[in-house]
Design a protein around this motif. Structure first.
Motif, short mmCIF file in Angstrom:
data_model
loop_
_atom_site.label_atom_id
_atom_site.label_comp_id
_atom_site.label_asym_id
_atom_site.label_seq_id
_atom_site.Cartn_x
_atom_site.Cartn_y
_atom_site.Cartn_z
N GLY A 282 50.64 78.49 122.69
CA GLY A 282 49.89 78.10 123.87
C GLY A 282 49.93 79.17 124.95
O GLY A 282 50.31 80.31 124.71
N GLY A 283 49.53 78.80 126.15
CA GLY A 283 49.50 79.77 127.25
C GLY A 283 48.18 80.52 127.24
O GLY A 283 47.39 80.41 126.31
N PRO A 284 47.93 81.28 128.31
CA PRO A 284 46.67 82.01 128.41
C PRO A 284 46.53 83.03 127.29
O PRO A 284 47.44 83.81 127.02
CB PRO A 284 46.74 82.70 129.77
CG PRO A 284 48.14 82.59 130.22
CD PRO A 284 48.80 81.50 129.48
N LYS A 285 45.37 83.03 126.64
CA LYS A 285 45.12 83.91 125.51
C LYS A 285 45.17 85.38 125.91
O LYS A 285 45.55 86.25 125.13
CB LYS A 285 43.72 83.57 124.96
CG LYS A 285 43.56 83.86 123.48
CD LYS A 285 42.18 83.38 123.02
CE LYS A 285 42.11 83.34 121.52
NZ LYS A 285 40.98 82.54 121.04
N ASP A 286 44.79 85.65 127.16
CA ASP A 286 44.72 87.06 127.58
C ASP A 286 46.09 87.69 127.85
O ASP A 286 46.19 88.81 128.31
CB ASP A 286 43.78 87.22 128.78
CG ASP A 286 44.26 86.46 129.99
OD1 ASP A 286 45.37 85.89 129.95
OD2 ASP A 286 43.52 86.43 131.00
N LYS A 287 47.16 86.95 127.57
CA LYS A 287 48.49 87.54 127.72
C LYS A 287 48.98 88.13 126.40
O LYS A 287 50.04 88.74 126.34
CB LYS A 287 49.47 86.46 128.17
CG LYS A 287 49.27 86.03 129.60
CD LYS A 287 50.54 86.28 130.31
CE LYS A 287 50.59 85.83 131.73
NZ LYS A 287 51.93 86.06 132.27
N TYR A 288 48.23 87.87 125.33
CA TYR A 288 48.67 88.29 123.99
C TYR A 288 47.86 89.48 123.48
O TYR A 288 46.78 89.77 123.99
CB TYR A 288 48.48 87.14 123.00
CG TYR A 288 49.32 85.92 123.26
CD1 TYR A 288 50.64 85.85 122.80
CD2 TYR A 288 48.80 84.83 123.94
CE1 TYR A 288 51.41 84.71 123.02
CE2 TYR A 288 49.57 83.69 124.17
CZ TYR A 288 50.87 83.64 123.71
OH TYR A 288 51.62 82.52 123.93
N GLY A 289 48.40 90.11 122.46
CA GLY A 289 47.66 91.14 121.72
C GLY A 289 47.20 92.29 122.57
O GLY A 289 47.80 92.60 123.61
N SER A 290 46.11 92.92 122.15
CA SER A 290 45.66 94.12 122.87
C SER A 290 45.20 93.78 124.29
O SER A 290 45.37 94.59 125.20
CB SER A 290 44.55 94.82 122.10
OG SER A 290 43.53 93.92 121.81
N VAL A 291 44.68 92.57 124.50
CA VAL A 291 44.22 92.20 125.85
C VAL A 291 45.41 92.08 126.81
O VAL A 291 45.34 92.48 127.97
CB VAL A 291 43.47 90.84 125.82
CG1 VAL A 291 42.76 90.59 127.14
CG2 VAL A 291 42.49 90.79 124.67
#
Ligand SMILES: Cc1cc2nc3c(=O)[nH]c(=O)nc-3n(C[C@H](O)[C@H](O)[C@H](O)COP(=O)(O)OP(=O)(O)OC[C@H]3O[C@@H](n4cnc5c(N)ncnc54)[C@H](O)[C@@H]3O)c2cc1C
Ligand SMILES: Nc1ncnc2c1ncn2[C@@H]1O[C@H](COP(=O)(O)O)[C@@H](O)[C@H]1O
Lengths: 313, 261
Positions: B210-219
């Protein structure tokens, strides 16, 4: 590091600042200004004598938030590689590790670092966060020219330490490097011995050569494992990465784990009795032969050359 | 006590090639292994473990990373969690540490987090300290051994730039480990490899955290790799195959000529 900082700062027309944290550190201000620092932030307290992540992080983060540097460099030493990521993550900043080249491209810091051992290089930028942070292999960068009579502005930073709140305490500290003996991360010349040296006694051949060249003594992991040299001498993946002007490898086969730690040296000389040893693939000069014969002869020849008035650079 | 060990799948050989068509490292066909630094610290965690303690191995990777986690289970871990989702692709150390912190917080109570000091491929040594900062717990890096563990206190031996130090730490704490020169990775016996099949190995994806998607991966990453390339090749060296005395003379002659000395 100051040499590199100066180059970057000149290009960006910005100040060169240095941060010192510790106890009894004022004495370093002089050298720092001689080597180009315009401003020096100092955080001084007896409780700061020993490096401790937990105490140094809040002090450094406060200095960063207050002075808002554009670029922040750390040496890629054990302390640098412990502190830099802690600070970066606390302030949500990007960080590139163990860089070997820094340049400015379109006003941004372009950081070059090796990955996969030293087999591949990657160029990295930090697009949105400031300061742009990097730990750097200091030996890879040109040293600044010292200038006498330069004096930097010294700015005292507040230190608030509550000793009772510490969760980690350094109980004991030991140097395994012997005082007066050059350490591998500061030496311009390193003579390293591997399993091929054969014994602790025969390591004296390596030490004698180091003596003549005013060099540090290094070792492969096999030689450390055998107990011939302390861990602080180990060059390689799980030891220290070095990049001296001259690296002489004696009785070292040159496995990838060793090579990653010394491939950045300017000139590599290898002495090994096996002509197929992989160390020869990176060596500028290779002697195929028994180190027990070659090394003492080399020591003798260099000694004579030195007495003949030649200077070993 | 609950111990969490963060492990990464790495290439067996660090001599890898760049795919010049897309400027990426060719990593599909290479054989992989458990990062040796992680195996070392896992074995330290297992030595510390008493009967009632649990050791959980976690890894962010691809579906095939399960192989690495099965090895951790065979070595003695009680449970494994694999994080695998396209959302996590392209993470820098900051995003990796953030993702690991989400996993650890979801697991709940923990006493010691173990990381390798560094990976053999990325070699940043940053994920450990960055994770400790995310979790707001102290860290000790370059840990070579855990000398004593009593009550809520831990004594570890850690390498310094010129030797070593003994650090006393309260738990929870994060330890980043580096093998001493005497370390050789153990091979789990066949019996344990079979037994590992019956231990839990869970797979979680982005939704599980969960949590905001834009905190993960390349973003969610703060640095960006703009280019990968081969370092300039070292110049071909000169080999000297002579009697020792002649070889030394020749070497000195060459070094003088090339202005090395
Ligand atoms: C996770 C991991 C991390 C590691 N980290 C490191 C590291 O940081 N640093 C490191 O060095 N290694 C490291 N290693 C170990 C590495 O793989 C090798 O085992 C080690 O470097 C071998 O050391 P060596 O070259 O001295 O010994 P060997 O490979 O045994 O080579 C000895 C060489 O000496 C030559 N020789 C023998 N006798 C003579 C003689 N009389 N005269 C001349 N030549 C002679 C032989 O021809 C041979 O080439 C690591 C391994 C792993 C798995
Ligand atoms: N994808 C990952 N999954 C789990 N743990 C990781 C991952 N990447 C790094 N780590 C942990 O962080 C340590 C340091 O990695 P690095 O900063 O990449 O050199 C490793 O030894 C692991 O313990």
């Amino acid at each position: 590091m100051l040499g590199k900082a100066k180059e970057l700062a000149n290009e960006l027309k910005q100040d060169i600042c240095a941060v010192i944290i510790g106890s009894e550190i004022r004495k370093f201000c002089n050298v720092l200004s001689t080597f180009g620092a315009n401003k020096i932030f100092i955080a001084e307290d007896d409780a700061l004598k020993e490096y401790n992540t937990e105490i140094y992080t809040p002090i450094l983060t406060r200095i960063i938030l207050k002075h808002k540097p554009n670029i922040l460099l750390f040496p890629a030493t054990k302390i640098g590689r412990d502190l830099a990521p802690r600070v970066a993550s606390t302030l949500k900043l990007g960080l590139a590790a163990d860089c070997i080249k820094l340049t400015i491209q379109n006003g941004k810091l372009l950081m070059t670092r090796p990955v996969y051992g030293d087999n591949i290089l990657a160029d990295i930028i930090c697009p949105n966060t400031r300061p742009q942070m990097a730990t750097i292999r200091a030996k890879m960068m040109e040293k600044a020219e010292p200038k006498q009579n330069e004096s930097a502005e010294v700015i005292k930073e507040p230190v608030n330490i509550n000793v009772d709140s510490f969760k980690t305490i350094v109980k004991e500290k030991k140097k395994t490097s012997i005082p007066g003996v050059k350490s591998i991360d500061e030496a311009d010349i390193i003579i390293s011995g591997g399993r091929g040296v054969g014994s602790k006694e025969t390591f004296k051949f390596i030490e004698e050569l180091a003596d003549v060249l005013n060099a540090a003594v290094g070792a492969s992991r096999a030689a450390v494992e055998a107990g011939w040299k302390p861990k602080s001498c180990q060059v390689g993946q799980s030891g220290t990465t070095v990049s001296p002007k001259i690296y002489i490898a004696c009785g070292i086969s040159g496995t990838t784990q060793h090579l990653v730690g010394m491939k950045g040296s300017d000139v590599i000389i290898a002495i090994n009795k096996d002509p197929e040893a992989p160390i020869f693939e990176v060596a500028n000069y290779g002697i195929v032969g028994d180190l027990k014969e070659v090394v003492p002869l080399l020591t003798k020849a260099l000694k004579e050359k030195k007495m003949g008035g030649y200077k070993i650079q | 006590m609950r111990f969490v060990v963060c492990v990464k799948e790495v290439p067996e050989s660090i001599v890898v090639k760049i795919d010049l068509t897309n400027n990426k490292i060719q990593d599909e066909s290479i054989s992989t292994t458990l990062n040796p630094f992680d195996q070392f610290i896992l074995e330290e965690a297992l030595k510390l473990k008493k009967d009632e303690d649990k050791v959980i191995a976690i890894s962010i990777g691809t579906p095939q990373t399960k192989k690495i986690l099965m090895k951790c289970l065979a070595l003695g871990a009680d449970k494994a969690i694999l994080l695998s989702d396209n959302v996590f692709i392209g993470s820098d150390t900051f995003a990796t540490a953030y993702t690991l912190s989400k996993v650890i917080n979801k697991i709940g109570d923990f006493d010691i987090i173990f990381c390798g000091q560094q990976t053999v491929d990325g070699n940043t040594a940053q994920v450990g300290p960055e994770l400790a900062a995310h979790l707001k717990i102290p860290q000790v890096t370059y840990v070579e051994s855990i000398s004593k563990f009593e009550g809520k206190k831990l004594f570890v031996k850690s390498q310094t730039d010129d030797g070593f130090k003994i650090v006393e730490s309260q738990i929870p704490v994060l330890l980043a480990g580096i093998p001493p020169s005497s370390f050789t990775p153990s091979l789990p016996p066949l019996r344990n490899i079979i037994a590992a099949q019956n231990k839990p190995c869970i797979i979680w994806n982005f939704e599980d955290l969960g949590g905001p998607k834009d905190k993960y991966g390349s973003v969610g990453s703060l640095i960006q790799i703009t280019k990968v390339y081969y370092p300039p090749p070292r110049e071909k060296g000169i080999m000297i195959v002579e009697e020792p005395i002649t070889a030394v003379e020749k070497l000195i002659e060459l070094l003088t000529k090339d202005k090395v000395i």
